[in-house]
Enzyme design. Sequence first.
Site, PDB file in Angstrom:
ATOM      1  NE  ARG A  35      52.850 -33.787 -36.031  1.00  0.00           N
ATOM      2  CZ  ARG A  35      53.879 -34.090 -35.253  1.00  0.00           C
ATOM      3  NH1 ARG A  35      54.401 -35.289 -35.303  1.00  0.00           N
ATOM      4  NH2 ARG A  35      54.396 -33.213 -34.434  1.00  0.00           N
ATOM      5  CB  SER A  95      51.025 -32.505 -33.449  1.00  0.00           C
ATOM      6  OG  SER A  95      50.727 -32.197 -34.776  1.00  0.00           O
ATOM      7  NE  ARG A 112      52.400 -31.468 -28.006  1.00  0.00           N
ATOM      8  CZ  ARG A 112      51.617 -30.951 -28.925  1.00  0.00           C
ATOM      9  NH1 ARG A 112      52.045 -30.851 -30.159  1.00  0.00           N
ATOM     10  NH2 ARG A 112      50.406 -30.589 -28.617  1.00  0.00           N
ATOM     11  CG  ASP A 136      56.406 -21.709 -37.611  1.00  0.00           C
ATOM     12  OD1 ASP A 136      56.114 -22.559 -38.472  1.00  0.00           O
ATOM     13  OD2 ASP A 136      55.623 -21.392 -36.702  1.00  0.00           O
ATOM     14  CG  HIS A 137      56.505 -26.050 -37.628  1.00  0.00           C
ATOM     15  ND1 HIS A 137      55.894 -24.872 -37.294  1.00  0.00           N
ATOM     16  CD2 HIS A 137      56.061 -26.956 -36.722  1.00  0.00           C
ATOM     17  CE1 HIS A 137      55.130 -25.052 -36.234  1.00  0.00           C
ATOM     18  NE2 HIS A 137      55.206 -26.313 -35.865  1.00  0.00           N
ATOM     19  CG  ASP A 163      51.105 -25.470 -34.132  1.00  0.00           C
ATOM     20  OD1 ASP A 163      52.049 -25.904 -34.810  1.00  0.00           O
ATOM     21  OD2 ASP A 163      51.102 -25.461 -32.888  1.00  0.00           O
TER      22      ASP A 163
HETATM   23  C1  MIC Z   1      53.956 -29.451 -32.488  1.00  0.00           C
HETATM   24  O1  MIC Z   1      54.277 -28.670 -31.591  1.00  0.00           O
HETATM   25  O2  MIC Z   1      53.781 -30.667 -32.297  1.00  0.00           O
HETATM   26  C2  MIC Z   1      53.735 -28.907 -33.859  1.00  0.00           C
HETATM   27  C3  MIC Z   1      54.822 -29.375 -34.714  1.00  0.00           C
HETATM   28  O3  MIC Z   1      53.779 -27.507 -33.831  1.00  0.00           O
HETATM   29  C4  MIC Z   1      52.388 -29.422 -34.345  1.00  0.00           C
HETATM   30  C5  MIC Z   1      52.044 -29.121 -35.720  1.00  0.00           C
HETATM   31  C6  MIC Z   1      52.684 -30.004 -36.715  1.00  0.00           C
HETATM   32  O4  MIC Z   1      52.812 -31.195 -36.493  1.00  0.00           O
HETATM   33  O5  MIC Z   1      52.998 -29.473 -37.768  1.00  0.00           O
HETATM   34  C7  MIC Z   1      51.211 -28.985 -33.489  1.00  0.00           C
HETATM   35  O6  MIC Z   1      51.401 -28.694 -32.339  1.00  0.00           O
HETATM   36  O7  MIC Z   1      50.063 -29.013 -33.950  1.00  0.00           O
HETATM   37 FE1  SF4 Z   2      56.891 -24.764 -32.995  1.00  0.00          FE
HETATM   38 FE2  SF4 Z   2      55.018 -26.425 -32.007  1.00  0.00          FE
HETATM   39 FE3  SF4 Z   2      57.420 -26.149 -30.838  1.00  0.00          FE
HETATM   40 FE4  SF4 Z   2      55.733 -24.174 -30.741  1.00  0.00          FE
HETATM   41  S1  SF4 Z   2      55.428 -26.205 -29.841  1.00  0.00           S
HETATM   42  S2  SF4 Z   2      57.902 -23.994 -31.158  1.00  0.00           S
HETATM   43  S3  SF4 Z   2      54.727 -24.305 -32.720  1.00  0.00           S
HETATM   44  S4  SF4 Z   2      56.987 -26.990 -32.845  1.00  0.00           S
END
Ligand code: MIC
Ligand code: SF4
Length: 748
Positions: free
Chosen positions: A643, A641, A445, A92-93, A157
């Site tokens: 990550r 995140s 976010r 999805d990312h 995630d």
């Molecule tokens: C996000 O919303 O910041 C992400 C991208 O989904 C991350 C995961 C990532 O950095 O791959 C998360 O929330 O953990």
């Molecule tokens: Fe994707 Fe993270 Fe955004 Fe949700 S918050 S849509 S999991 S990047």
Amino acid sequence: MSMDIAKNLYAKMPDVFAKARKKFGRGLTLAEKVLVSHADNFETQTWERGKAMLALRPDRVAMQDATAQMAMLQFMQANKKKAAVPSTIHCDHLIRAEMGSEKDLLRAMDENKEVYNFLASAAKKYGIGFWKPGAGIIHQVVLENYAFPGCLIIGTDSHTPNGGGLGMLAIGVGGADAGEVMAGLPWEVLHPKLIGIRLTGKLSGWASPKDVILYLCGLLTVKGGTNKIVEYFGPGAETISATGKGTICNMGAELGATTSVFPFDQKMVVYLNITDRADLANLAIANKSLLVADPEVAQSPEKYYDQIVEVDLSTLEPHVVGPHTPDLARPVSKMAAEAKEKGYPVELKAALIGSCTNSSYEDISRSAHIAKQGMKAGLKAKTPFLVSPGSERIYHTMKRDGFIETFEKMGGTVLSNSCGPCIGQWKRADGVKGKADSIVSSFNRNFPGRNDGINETLSFLASPEVVTAYALSGDLGFDPVNGKLKGADGKEFKLEPPQGEELPAKGFAKGEEGFVAPAASGEGLTVEVPPTSERLQLLQPFPRWDGKDFEKLPLLIKTKGKTTTDHISPAGPWLKFRGHLDKISDNMFLGANNAFSSEPGKGMDVLTGEAGLTMAQIARRYKAKGIGSIVVGDENYGEGSSREHAAMSPRFLNVRVVITKSFARIHETNLKKQGILALTFADPKDYEKIEQQDRISVTGLSALAPGKPVQVTIHKTDGTALTIQANHSITEQQIAWFTAGSALNALN
Ligand code: MIC
Ligand code: SF4
């Protein structure tokens, strides 16, 4: 499969609850019920909130493509035949949003081929379910397919808590945690404290579930939930749809909370039924008392929760939060005045709805209701208006029920079922680096640079219906509740409060679900990692600790203010290197504010005096000379995140210690897992004492012990030195990770 897991779980719950009630001498809250019923060993486990480390056995692991790469690369190092618990990977990312759903998806398949092939082949071999690109966003797919009341899931995630909308504990973790659980180990987490949120009344008018969490973000702040579970209860809880509950739990990640959860109720029954899981719904109904807190909890919640917050849904106003942080909240009615006072640009450059947080049928139908009112008055979106559906089901249902048409008529673009702009996979046509302008979304976010890669952009968050109203006005100062819009005929009119349906009356339409089951046996199957790949790199174990204290290490960076994982390891264009540690490490700290540099992400090689270098350049120079370095951070360091690249890159580039005023939970664990010493200043004021040219020693490491502070000596350029103390939360087991060089090394 969830049905079998649920049956077994519900069958063992009464016995373990009885033991727990006896041990604790009281009834149990819902969060406690899920925790005790997933203890690796209830008898030997110490239960002490905020102190004990819990060893738990999650029912399932979920991974998204950007984090699954490292999770799988690490899991593969454990040399197991098969994942020990049911697991899935969701693509999805990595889909870039630009031309609309179909074209974007085709391009993604092409440009991410290596990564998708790697993930698909690894999933097939190791018994892991694979959800193809375009199938949907991890949290929505989990909610529709795997979540059920009472269950415990970990996901790579941070918004995994979305599943709390179906009455379970769904917790975000780093890839190493996922790798270990798939390798058969229990999962460890600090026993969370409990925040009880008592909901009364009922949402009405413009107020939506999103506003509950936006309001709570303002109240509790981005660190208010750290190492805590947020448990909702009270009569208001039953009035919120399951998907609305999901929105609230999802964005509980923005409080730093370990997770959030709602008690099982009729709304969940309806949702399970409509997502083809009537069997699970009936089973949960038959076991209802196991899936809610014990009755005495609601009678005197103060005895059960460490903190209680009351929210009257009937009086809740729609909120908008931002810019730059999700805890800067105010009712929409106050936005205009505040924008004026603080000089925020009120002209909106984009409005975005959907994402894993807010693309339920309820969200979409309420937003479409607003869109229709605007169009009736001859209006169209005044800004680019982008819609990110959460899953195939949602997309096809939106299409069948005419919502896509509505949004397109309004001037909107429907993107693929993926994260897209939410994670910076967005080519914002009019974005100019260095220019501050405002955008608004229903995402969760809004850290600088997150959506469009432009640090100056002011990103605001609100409910999808409010964002749709903003799209019609193009003006952040517009108050959708009380303000007036001017129709095509020049007449002013007021928008009616949004109306929508919680769930589609005709059921969900289905598209291609996009699920690929693993092979019955992985024997003989290979995992595809092209040796010359720019996107994937097999991992080399990090070196063991050499047993020596860290003496006079240079300071790599002292971050100032908010340091989220987006600051430490930015996403967007860097996402494509998530499977290549060496390459992605070039992004290290690119978004971070260095206390000693006016330019984010830049600093000085203190050995040569050369300034204006990126942190990766500096760290690579030190590394080449065999020198480690130290990072100093501010409050809630590593917020955001899951990550683990934000921990792996520093480790890879020889950062040995990170000392901060405080850490966010997932990141602190990620650092420890990768063998970095994660310390906090015993006296946060000592942060001020660190200067650019200091050399820092951390000594007494051979006597590193749980609860025992360590000594940090700051050597100044004038030859003087001062000694301060640093604390840590390292357990016996985590010391073994440190000495082995990483948790993974300790495993082998
Ligand atoms: C996000 O919303 O910041 C992400 C991208 O989904 C991350 C995961 C990532 O950095 O791959 C998360 O929330 O953990
Ligand atoms: Fe994707 Fe993270 Fe955004 Fe949700 S918050 S849509 S999991 S990047």
